[in-house]
Design a protein around this motif. Structure first.
Motif, mmCIF file in Angstrom:
data_model
loop_
_atom_site.group_PDB
_atom_site.id
_atom_site.type_symbol
_atom_site.label_atom_id
_atom_site.label_comp_id
_atom_site.label_asym_id
_atom_site.label_seq_id
_atom_site.Cartn_x
_atom_site.Cartn_y
_atom_site.Cartn_z
ATOM 1 N N VAL A 1 -5.536 133.995 31.291
ATOM 2 C CA VAL A 1 -5.893 135.347 31.813
ATOM 3 C C VAL A 1 -6.282 135.067 33.495
ATOM 4 N N LEU A 2 -6.691 133.837 33.775
ATOM 5 C CA LEU A 2 -6.759 133.302 35.152
ATOM 6 C C LEU A 2 -5.724 132.804 35.782
ATOM 7 N N ASN A 3 -4.580 132.817 35.101
ATOM 8 C CA ASN A 3 -3.236 132.100 35.627
ATOM 9 C C ASN A 3 -3.085 130.838 36.225
ATOM 10 N N ASP A 4 -4.076 130.049 35.459
ATOM 11 C CA ASP A 4 -3.848 128.549 35.967
ATOM 12 C C ASP A 4 -3.523 127.670 34.614
ATOM 13 N N LEU A 5 -2.615 126.845 35.202
ATOM 14 C CA LEU A 5 -2.076 125.795 34.218
ATOM 15 C C LEU A 5 -2.282 124.463 34.807
ATOM 16 N N PHE A 6 -2.987 123.655 34.106
ATOM 17 C CA PHE A 6 -3.559 122.320 34.570
ATOM 18 C C PHE A 6 -2.556 121.382 33.877
ATOM 19 N N ALA A 7 -2.045 120.113 34.548
ATOM 20 C CA ALA A 7 -1.460 119.392 33.619
ATOM 21 C C ALA A 7 -1.764 117.812 34.442
ATOM 22 N N ALA A 8 -1.967 116.988 33.752
ATOM 23 C CA ALA A 8 -2.472 115.512 34.086
ATOM 24 C C ALA A 8 -1.862 114.375 33.224
ATOM 25 N N GLU A 9 -1.799 113.415 33.908
ATOM 26 C CA GLU A 9 -1.335 112.208 33.168
ATOM 27 C C GLU A 9 -2.169 110.990 33.690
ATOM 28 N N SER A 10 -2.527 110.323 32.696
ATOM 29 C CA SER A 10 -3.328 109.138 33.002
ATOM 30 C C SER A 10 -2.900 108.155 34.082
ATOM 31 N N GLY A 11 -3.661 108.134 35.154
ATOM 32 C CA GLY A 11 -3.353 107.275 36.442
ATOM 33 C C GLY A 11 -2.412 107.832 37.218
ATOM 34 N N LYS A 12 -1.898 109.325 36.931
ATOM 35 C CA LYS A 12 -1.001 109.961 37.817
ATOM 36 C C LYS A 12 -1.330 111.118 38.449
ATOM 37 N N LYS B 1 -6.582 107.089 22.550
ATOM 38 C CA LYS B 1 -6.913 107.365 23.942
ATOM 39 C C LYS B 1 -6.104 108.498 24.474
ATOM 40 N N PRO B 2 -6.481 109.633 25.055
ATOM 41 C CA PRO B 2 -5.847 110.684 25.798
ATOM 42 C C PRO B 2 -5.090 110.182 26.905
ATOM 43 N N LEU B 3 -3.588 110.216 26.919
ATOM 44 C CA LEU B 3 -3.217 109.953 28.016
ATOM 45 C C LEU B 3 -2.405 111.167 28.542
ATOM 46 N N ILE B 4 -2.214 112.469 28.185
ATOM 47 C CA ILE B 4 -1.620 113.573 28.754
ATOM 48 C C ILE B 4 -2.675 114.588 28.397
ATOM 49 N N GLY B 5 -2.988 115.272 29.439
ATOM 50 C CA GLY B 5 -3.627 116.548 28.904
ATOM 51 C C GLY B 5 -3.070 117.967 29.794
ATOM 52 N N ILE B 6 -3.041 119.079 29.006
ATOM 53 C CA ILE B 6 -2.184 120.250 29.595
ATOM 54 C C ILE B 6 -3.333 121.222 29.128
ATOM 55 N N VAL B 7 -3.907 122.029 30.106
ATOM 56 C CA VAL B 7 -4.762 123.323 29.747
ATOM 57 C C VAL B 7 -4.193 124.503 30.546
ATOM 58 N N ALA B 8 -3.908 125.530 29.689
ATOM 59 C CA ALA B 8 -3.558 126.733 30.384
ATOM 60 C C ALA B 8 -4.820 127.765 30.212
ATOM 61 N N LEU B 9 -5.242 128.312 31.127
ATOM 62 C CA LEU B 9 -6.069 129.437 30.946
ATOM 63 C C LEU B 9 -5.181 130.767 31.593
ATOM 64 N N VAL C 1 -8.323 114.142 29.887
ATOM 65 C CA VAL C 1 -7.346 113.555 30.907
ATOM 66 C C VAL C 1 -7.501 114.197 32.219
ATOM 67 N N LEU C 2 -7.673 115.547 32.392
ATOM 68 C CA LEU C 2 -7.942 116.318 33.598
ATOM 69 C C LEU C 2 -9.359 115.994 34.141
ATOM 70 N N CYS C 3 -10.283 115.459 33.510
ATOM 71 C CA CYS C 3 -11.388 115.031 34.160
ATOM 72 C C CYS C 3 -11.379 113.670 34.407
ATOM 73 N N GLN C 4 -10.750 112.627 33.776
ATOM 74 C CA GLN C 4 -10.803 111.338 34.158
ATOM 75 C C GLN C 4 -9.952 111.438 35.434
ATOM 76 N N LEU D 1 -1.687 121.622 39.411
ATOM 77 C CA LEU D 1 -2.242 122.884 39.086
ATOM 78 C C LEU D 1 -0.997 123.820 39.303
ATOM 79 N N ASN D 2 -0.596 124.413 38.325
ATOM 80 C CA ASN D 2 0.598 125.476 38.570
ATOM 81 C C ASN D 2 1.910 124.646 39.054
ATOM 82 N N GLY D 3 2.178 123.312 38.623
ATOM 83 C CA GLY D 3 3.130 122.615 39.169
ATOM 84 C C GLY D 3 3.023 121.984 40.685
#
Length: 267
Positions: free
Chosen positions: A123-134, A113-121, A218-221, A138-140
């Protein structure tokens, strides 16, 4: 209540992803000089993919030496123990053509089960980070999905060279008949991030891999979207992280999907 601070583990992983994104962006800006090979039809790998995965693996070994690692380019073994899952450059075709629609994805999976998810885009200068239930950052900074204009029905549809074209065509036609406009970004990570961000109503992909979705799930959840992830099984019944499906979207979207996707269950 929205969390205003990241856990230490999420913060470290976010820093690793940010550094990897900077490395990938350097390759992107000089992509005419990098080496490229083809795994199969319309499935490319560049020296950038390999270098970024190697970098992430080295950082994970330094900060989380007890955890396993799976990467698109160098493989790995999935068990129930904590495992980091890397897609060094998701959307390599877009990357090579100069499109901004590609990303660096890092996820932590435990008990499959995914618990942590981080995606950097990058060129768009976006860094998304998420933890399940928390929640999502976006960019901190804490982030909440934009749910305005949900009546503008747009969905991202993933594709695969393994798709059966008649089935894929019927699925597309069914979505259009249900009044959903369909985008195809040729990058699972982008589709899932755009769904989590609220740019689209969701992302659907009937054939994908764990490294494509570990970060975005995790981001979508955490964005409040209904999210269904399924493993295919090998002939001996083992769950296969190289053959999966994902549906992440609003309740309206997933309701429209049920009659179009045999075997799909929203819960």
């Amino acid at each position: 209540m929205t969390n205003t601070t990241m856990s230490a583990r999420l913060a470290i992983a976010g820093q690793i992803a940010a550094q990897a994104a900077e490395l990938a962006l350097g390759f992107f800006n000089r992509r005419d000089a990098i080496e490229v090979s083809s795994k199969r039809t319309q499935d490319f790998v560049s020296e950038a993919d390999v270098a970024v995965e190697q970098f992430i693996r080295s950082q994970l070994a330094q900060h989380f030496p007890q955890d396993a690692v799976i990467g698109e380019e160098m493989g790995g073994v999935l068990t129930d123990a904590p495992c980091w899952v890397i897609d060094p450059i998701d959307g390599t075709s877009n990357f090579l053509r100069g499109s901004p629609l590609w990303g660096v994805s890092l996820g932590l999976v435990e008990n499959k089960k995914p618990l942590i998810g981080i995606v950097a885009l990058p060129v768009l200068n976006d860094l998304f980070a998420a933890e399940s239930g928390k929640g999502i950052f976006l960019n901190g900074k804490p982030f909440r999905r934009d749910d305005r204009f949900e009546d503008v029905q747009i969905v991202s549809l993933g594709d695969s060279s393994d798709d059966k074209l008649d089935e894929a065509s019927a699925f597309y036609q069914g979505l259009r008949a249900a009044d959903w406009s369909v985008h195809c970004y040729r990058c699972t990570t982008v589709g899932m991030v755009f769904a989590a961000k609220g740019i689209i109503g969701g992302h659907l992909q009937r054939r994908t891999t764990l490294w494509d979705i570990a970060g975005g799930t995790v981001l979508c959840q955490e964005a409040g979207l209904d999210t269904v992830v399924k493993f295919a099984r090998t002939a001996d019944g083992i769950e296969d992280y190289r053959h999966m499906s994902v549906a992440a979207g609003t309740a309206d979207l997933l309701s429209a999907v049920i009659p179009l996707w045999p075997g799909f269950e929203p819960k």
